[in-house]
Write a protein that holds these residues in place. Structure first.
Motif, PDB file in Angstrom:
ATOM      1  N   ILE A   1      -5.825  51.022  29.009  1.00 25.89           N
ATOM      2  CA  ILE A   1      -4.083  49.880  29.183  1.00 25.89           C
ATOM      3  C   ILE A   1      -4.380  48.478  29.478  1.00 25.89           C
ATOM      4  CG2 ILE A   1      -2.385  50.410  31.007  1.00 25.89           C
ATOM      5  CD1 ILE A   1      -2.456  53.461  30.637  1.00 25.89           C
TER       6      ILE A   1
ATOM      7  N   SER B   1       1.522  53.196  38.944  1.00 30.14           N
ATOM      8  CA  SER B   1       0.936  53.764  37.838  1.00 30.14           C
ATOM      9  C   SER B   1      -0.584  54.909  38.038  1.00 30.14           C
ATOM     10  CB  SER B   1      -0.477  52.505  37.414  1.00 30.14           C
ATOM     11  OG  SER B   1       0.363  51.324  37.149  1.00 30.14           O
TER      12      SER B   1
ATOM     13  N   TRP C   1      -8.571  55.350  30.037  1.00 35.62           N
ATOM     14  CA  TRP C   1      -7.157  55.436  30.357  1.00 35.62           C
ATOM     15  C   TRP C   1      -7.298  53.932  30.942  1.00 35.62           C
ATOM     16  CZ3 TRP C   1      -3.488  57.102  27.274  1.00 35.62           C
ATOM     17  CH2 TRP C   1      -3.596  58.016  26.699  1.00 35.62           C
TER      18      TRP C   1
ATOM     19  N   LEU D   1      -3.989  45.716  27.094  1.00 30.55           N
ATOM     20  CA  LEU D   1      -2.473  45.857  26.482  1.00 30.55           C
ATOM     21  C   LEU D   1      -1.963  44.750  27.286  1.00 30.55           C
ATOM     22  CD1 LEU D   1      -0.933  49.153  26.413  1.00 30.55           C
ATOM     23  CD2 LEU D   1      -2.376  47.888  24.627  1.00 30.55           C
TER      24      LEU D   1
ATOM     25  N   LEU E   1       1.656  51.335  31.361  1.00 32.17           N
ATOM     26  CA  LEU E   1       2.099  50.559  30.590  1.00 32.17           C
ATOM     27  C   LEU E   1       3.103  49.374  31.031  1.00 32.17           C
ATOM     28  CD1 LEU E   1       2.699  53.488  28.273  1.00 32.17           C
ATOM     29  CD2 LEU E   1       0.700  51.659  28.336  1.00 32.17           C
TER      30      LEU E   1
ATOM     31  N   LEU F   1       2.022  46.144  30.523  1.00 34.09           N
ATOM     32  CA  LEU F   1       2.744  43.987  29.578  1.00 34.09           C
ATOM     33  C   LEU F   1       3.223  43.366  30.155  1.00 34.09           C
ATOM     34  CD1 LEU F   1       3.671  47.326  27.124  1.00 34.09           C
ATOM     35  CD2 LEU F   1       1.976  45.792  26.883  1.00 34.09           C
TER      36      LEU F   1
END
Length: 167
Positions: free
Chosen positions: A33, A78, A29, A36, A86, A90
């Motif tokens: 993540i 997180s 994960w 991204l 996320l 981002l």
């Protein structure tokens, strides 16, 4: 501001996966993540292309500098909340993407265009030295204090935001 952002970017680039995993995300994960971040960068740059001409050239830099501490604060949660991871990646990517653009624009706004090259050289040189040191500093902080490196990121990002506001 450039020096602070370069330091933050270099440290976070090298250690985002480790920080997310250290906060409690499973490694697959954390890797997924962290990848991204580029989506955030590209989205922010696209937004700047579409709407950036409507703002004063320094405004996107201040907005992007605000995203960095908010993103890093979200990063602190997180490990417990997947949505926070996320938002962290981002928003951090978006802030960093916009700041990459404004790094070239700010000297044009602040200084005479005839001395642009010399001014940019003076501004980015310290940032490159700090960027080279950042992954080592982050690794040392992670080794000594674990995810306190993310608190370091919050502090550096808050300083960068303060400098952006001063501009």
């Amino acid at each position: 501001m450039t020096t602070l952002v370069n330091f933050l970017n270099a440290g976070m680039s090298a250690h985002t996966v480790g920080l997310l995993a250290g906060l409690g995300l499973a490694l697959p994960w954390a890797v997924g993540i962290a990848s991204l971040r580029g989506v955030g960068q590209s989205s922010a740059r696209l937004a700047d292309v579409l709407w950036g001409g409507r703002w004063h050239p320094l405004a996107p830099g201040a907005g992007a500098a605000l995203l960095l501490p908010l993103a890093c604060l979200a990063g602190l949660w997180s490990g417990q909340v997947l949505a926070a991871a996320l938002v962290f990646v981002l928003a951090y990517g978006a802030g960093n993407g916009l700041l990459t653009i404004t790094r070239g624009i700010v000297p044009l706004v602040l200084f005479d265009h005839r001395t642009y090259g010399a001014q940019v050289g003076r501004l980015v040189a310290p940032g490159f030295v700090r960027s080279a040191c950042a992954p080592v500093v982050y690794a040392a902080v992670i080794d000594c204090a674990g995810v306190a490196a993310l608190r370091l990121s919050v502090g550096v990002a808050v300083l960068a935001f303060g400098v952006a506001l001063a501009l």
